[in-house]
Design a protein around this motif. Structure first.
Motif, PDB file in Angstrom:
ATOM      1  N   LEU A 134     -75.370  13.469  -2.748  1.00 15.32           N
ATOM      2  CA  LEU A 134     -74.372  14.005  -3.669  1.00 15.32           C
ATOM      3  C   LEU A 134     -73.235  14.678  -2.915  1.00 15.32           C
ATOM      4  N   CYS A 135     -73.569  15.395  -1.853  1.00 17.22           N
ATOM      5  CA  CYS A 135     -72.531  16.066  -1.070  1.00 17.22           C
ATOM      6  C   CYS A 135     -71.585  15.057  -0.431  1.00 17.22           C
ATOM      7  N   ALA A 136     -72.122  13.915   0.014  1.00 11.26           N
ATOM      8  CA  ALA A 136     -71.270  12.869   0.573  1.00 11.26           C
ATOM      9  C   ALA A 136     -70.324  12.321  -0.492  1.00 11.26           C
ATOM     10  N   ILE A 137     -70.854  12.116  -1.702  1.00 15.54           N
ATOM     11  CA  ILE A 137     -70.029  11.630  -2.816  1.00 15.54           C
ATOM     12  C   ILE A 137     -68.935  12.636  -3.142  1.00 15.54           C
ATOM     13  N   TRP A 138     -69.297  13.910  -3.221  1.00 15.46           N
ATOM     14  CA  TRP A 138     -68.316  14.944  -3.551  1.00 15.46           C
ATOM     15  C   TRP A 138     -67.314  15.150  -2.421  1.00 15.46           C
ATOM     16  N   VAL A 192     -68.452  10.000  -9.516  1.00 15.45           N
ATOM     17  CA  VAL A 192     -68.522  11.461  -9.380  1.00 15.45           C
ATOM     18  C   VAL A 192     -68.855  12.133 -10.707  1.00 15.45           C
ATOM     19  N   ALA A 193     -67.949  11.986 -11.698  1.00 16.30           N
ATOM     20  CA  ALA A 193     -68.089  12.759 -12.937  1.00 16.30           C
ATOM     21  C   ALA A 193     -69.230  12.279 -13.828  1.00 16.30           C
ATOM     22  N   PHE A 194     -69.639  11.022 -13.710  1.00 14.54           N
ATOM     23  CA  PHE A 194     -70.735  10.511 -14.536  1.00 14.54           C
ATOM     24  C   PHE A 194     -72.053  10.523 -13.776  1.00 14.54           C
ATOM     25  N   VAL A 195     -72.172   9.685 -12.767  1.00 16.73           N
ATOM     26  CA  VAL A 195     -73.463   9.517 -12.088  1.00 16.73           C
ATOM     27  C   VAL A 195     -73.878  10.767 -11.325  1.00 16.73           C
ATOM     28  N   SER A 196     -72.992  11.273 -10.455  1.00 12.02           N
ATOM     29  CA  SER A 196     -73.413  12.383  -9.591  1.00 12.02           C
ATOM     30  C   SER A 196     -73.653  13.664 -10.379  1.00 12.02           C
ATOM     31  N   TYR A 197     -72.814  13.936 -11.386  1.00 19.71           N
ATOM     32  CA  TYR A 197     -73.018  15.159 -12.164  1.00 19.71           C
ATOM     33  C   TYR A 197     -74.274  15.077 -13.026  1.00 19.71           C
ATOM     34  N   LEU A 198     -74.560  13.892 -13.536  1.00 20.78           N
ATOM     35  CA  LEU A 198     -75.776  13.719 -14.318  1.00 20.78           C
ATOM     36  C   LEU A 198     -77.002  14.003 -13.444  1.00 20.78           C
ATOM     37  N   ILE A 199     -76.972  13.515 -12.225  1.00 17.17           N
ATOM     38  CA  ILE A 199     -78.071  13.789 -11.291  1.00 17.17           C
ATOM     39  C   ILE A 199     -78.133  15.272 -10.958  1.00 17.17           C
ATOM     40  N   TRP A 200     -76.956  15.889 -10.751  1.00 18.13           N
ATOM     41  CA  TRP A 200     -76.896  17.314 -10.408  1.00 18.13           C
ATOM     42  C   TRP A 200     -77.525  18.175 -11.497  1.00 18.13           C
ATOM     43  N   TRP A 259     -79.629  17.241 -13.753  1.00 17.25           N
ATOM     44  CA  TRP A 259     -81.058  16.935 -13.806  1.00 17.25           C
ATOM     45  C   TRP A 259     -81.812  17.749 -12.759  1.00 17.25           C
ATOM     46  N   LEU A 260     -81.241  17.842 -11.556  1.00 16.30           N
ATOM     47  CA  LEU A 260     -81.864  18.637 -10.503  1.00 16.30           C
ATOM     48  C   LEU A 260     -81.960  20.110 -10.907  1.00 16.30           C
ATOM     49  N   LEU A 261     -80.917  20.612 -11.607  1.00 18.86           N
ATOM     50  CA  LEU A 261     -80.914  22.012 -12.013  1.00 18.86           C
ATOM     51  C   LEU A 261     -82.047  22.343 -12.974  1.00 18.86           C
ATOM     52  N   THR A 262     -82.558  21.341 -13.688  1.00 16.14           N
ATOM     53  CA  THR A 262     -83.659  21.605 -14.621  1.00 16.14           C
ATOM     54  C   THR A 262     -85.006  21.679 -13.906  1.00 16.14           C
ATOM     55  N   ARG A 263     -85.055  21.307 -12.640  1.00 14.60           N
ATOM     56  CA  ARG A 263     -86.332  21.224 -11.932  1.00 14.60           C
ATOM     57  C   ARG A 263     -86.426  22.054 -10.656  1.00 14.60           C
ATOM     58  N   TYR A 264     -85.291  22.431 -10.086  1.00 13.69           N
ATOM     59  CA  TYR A 264     -85.310  23.158  -8.818  1.00 13.69           C
ATOM     60  C   TYR A 264     -84.496  24.448  -8.928  1.00 13.69           C
ATOM     61  N   VAL A 265     -84.772  25.385  -8.017  1.00 11.70           N
ATOM     62  CA  VAL A 265     -84.073  26.667  -7.999  1.00 11.70           C
ATOM     63  C   VAL A 265     -82.590  26.428  -7.715  1.00 11.70           C
ATOM     64  N   ALA A 266     -81.736  26.843  -8.639  1.00  9.09           N
ATOM     65  CA  ALA A 266     -80.319  26.499  -8.571  1.00  9.09           C
ATOM     66  C   ALA A 266     -79.631  27.071  -7.338  1.00  9.09           C
TER      67      ALA A 266
END
Length: 312
Positions: free
Chosen positions: A23-27, A242-250, A252-259
């Motif tokens: 994600l960081c590479a994409i951003w 960026v705005a669709f795929v990567s943010y959707l993944i981001w 999703w990660l926030l619901t499972r890992y310490v932000a």
């Protein structure tokens, strides 16, 4: 206002770490995409189109999966606030990039993890940082400052008007980082923490699309210059990847890992941005940057070290 008990988030595992690096590479590449498109689409109008296209994609994705986006679940207030903050962030980014360089914008924008960690520390239970983790953030930020210190000096050398423009662009970068962090805090500290990633992202994209396009109209920016294939590809990259795929993944990660421990990986994004600049734009690459990269990675290692047991 009290919020419902939140499920425990865990520290990033190998999957989360590898995903965040991608994600960081994409951003990191996003800065190049925005700069290349600014010459053909006015910045605020470009940001609005980006959000509008991505919002439609998220709506289609949610509908195909049967994920409800419009059910009354008590998230409307937080969702609207997150959307306003999201729009504010991208006003800062897109306008700031007309005044300062992409590398400088990346440095100031990605102070967001510091703001995020501070906000979550005070407002969200279970997100408190230990001293070693705070030290990691300091080390990583020191690496950032070192990586771009030469650029800071060169960018501010010149006329008073160019210096003022650069300072304004820098300030917009910091403000963009603060509003990004505020968005994350709103998501984690409200009922949005229990919503699907699709709904959380749709709130931000849909609200920001309306606000940004309205602002572009008010500023007289709703116009299209001669579009090139590169500009269209760039806009597509911003909206879809960026705005669709990567943010959707981001989200999703926030619901499972310490932000706060995910957000610190954002320090990698400017490093990717500089790398893309070297490869695609012929920018110089220095030993100082390599040293800075080591500091950044060391800081991330400290922040994501094994959690200390409670009461230890």
């Amino acid at each position: 206002m009290s919020t419902p008990a939140q499920p425990a988030r865990r520290a990033p595992d190998s999957f989360a770490i590898l995903t965040m690096i991608a994600l960081c590479a994409i951003w990191g590449f996003q800065q190049v995409a925005i700069k290349s498109t600014n010459a053909f689409l006015p910045p605020v109008f470009q940001a609005g189109l980006r959000s509008a296209i991505a919002a439609l994609l998220v709506w289609g994705w949610a509908r195909s999966r049967g994920t409800p986006l419009f059910r009354d679940d008590g998230t409307l207030g937080a969702g609207l606030l997150a959307g306003v903050l999201f729009a504010s962030e991208f006003v800062c980014i897109f306008l700031g990039l007309t005044l300062t360089s992409a590398s400088r914008m990346a440095v100031f924008l990605y102070t967001a993890p510091c703001f995020t960690a501070l906000g979550l520390h005070w407002f969200v239970e279970g997100e408190r940082m230990r001293r070693i983790q705070w030290a990691g953030i300091v080390v990583a930020f020191a690496g950032m400052a070192l990586a771009f210190s030469d650029g800071f000096t060169r960018a501010h050398a010149g006329s008073a008007s160019s210096t003022l423009a650069g300072v304004t662009g820098d300030a917009l970068g910091v403000l963009g980082g603060a509003t990004w962090a505020a968005t994350t805090i709103v998501v984690r500290a409200s009922r949005l923490a229990h919503s699907s990633a699709s709904k959380t992202l749709f709130y931000q994209l849909a609200v920001s699309a309306v606000l940004l396009l309205a602002l572009a109209a008010g500023l007289g920016q709703v116009k299209v210059a001669t579009l090139t294939p590169l500009a269209l590809v760039s806009l597509g990259y911003q909206a879809v990847v960026v705005a669709f795929v990567s943010y959707l993944i981001w989200f999703w990660l926030l619901t499972r890992y310490v932000a706060s421990r995910l957000s610190v990986f954002s320090f990698l994004t400017p490093l990717f941005g500089v790398t893309f600049g070297v490869l695609l734009l012929g920018e110089s690459f220095s030993t100082r940057f390599l040293l800075a990269a080591v500091l950044v990675l060391a800081g991330i290692a400290l922040v994501n070290g094994p959690a200390r047991p409670r009461g230890a």
